[in-house]
Design a protein around this motif. Structure first.
Motif, PDB file in Angstrom:
ATOM      1  N   GLU A 123      -4.095   6.851  -5.549  1.00  0.00           N
ATOM      2  CA  GLU A 123      -3.469   7.778  -3.818  1.00  0.00           C
ATOM      3  C   GLU A 123      -2.439   6.958  -3.220  1.00  0.00           C
ATOM      4  O   GLU A 123      -1.451   7.321  -3.352  1.00  0.00           O
TER       5      GLU A 123
ATOM      6  N   SER B 102       1.276   7.825  -5.968  1.00  0.00           N
ATOM      7  CA  SER B 102       1.423   9.246  -5.013  1.00  0.00           C
ATOM      8  C   SER B 102       2.311   8.527  -3.806  1.00  0.00           C
ATOM      9  O   SER B 102       2.771   9.596  -3.549  1.00  0.00           O
ATOM     10  N   ARG B 103       1.264   8.219  -2.970  1.00  0.00           N
ATOM     11  CA  ARG B 103       1.992   7.906  -1.708  1.00  0.00           C
ATOM     12  C   ARG B 103       3.081   7.550  -1.466  1.00  0.00           C
ATOM     13  O   ARG B 103       4.559   8.040  -0.396  1.00  0.00           O
TER      14      ARG B 103
END
Length: 127
Positions: free
Chosen positions: A58, A61-62
């Motif tokens: 996560e 990806s950010r």
């Protein structure tokens, strides 16, 4: 002024699209991976701002998304600033392109350099 700003944004968008086309074309042609510099810059900026990006996949990806968005902000912001400063004048058109390119490059490379993500003194002239 609104018209000048719109023209500047259009110029910035055009330059950003061309840069992306050339970059991804080069990646496809040479089979090279994308740069991690935008994601690392985004991660360090978020850290300085006290923004938590999450963990694991996560977070990665950010970071990648935020890095790409920073590139668009740099390109569009450079175009907008140019449009606002230029107004309706048509001076030194031959110099405008290289100066805008240098300004856009500075808008992306200066924050990365200031955050210690990269050091231009270590860049090589070969790919």
């Amino acid at each position: 002024m609104v018209r000048s700003a719109a023209r500047g944004l259009l110029a910035g968008a055009t330059g950003t699209v061309v840069l992306n086309l050339v970059t991804y074309g080069d990646m496809a042609w040479r089979g090279r991976p994308s740069s991690g510099m935008p994601a690392e810059t985004a991660d360090r900026l978020a850290g300085h701002a006290g923004i938590e990006l999450g963990d694991g996949e996560e977070k990665a990806s950010r970071e990648e998304a935020a890095g790409a968005l920073l590139g668009y902000v740099a390109g569009l912001g450079t175009g907008l600033l140019y449009g606002l400063l230029r107004g309706r004048r048509d001076r030194a058109v031959w110099l405008t392109g290289p100066l805008l390119a240098a300004a856009a490059m500075a808008a992306s490379d200066l924050p990365a350099t200031a955050l210690g993500v990269t050091d231009p003194r270590e860049w090589s002239g070969t790919a």
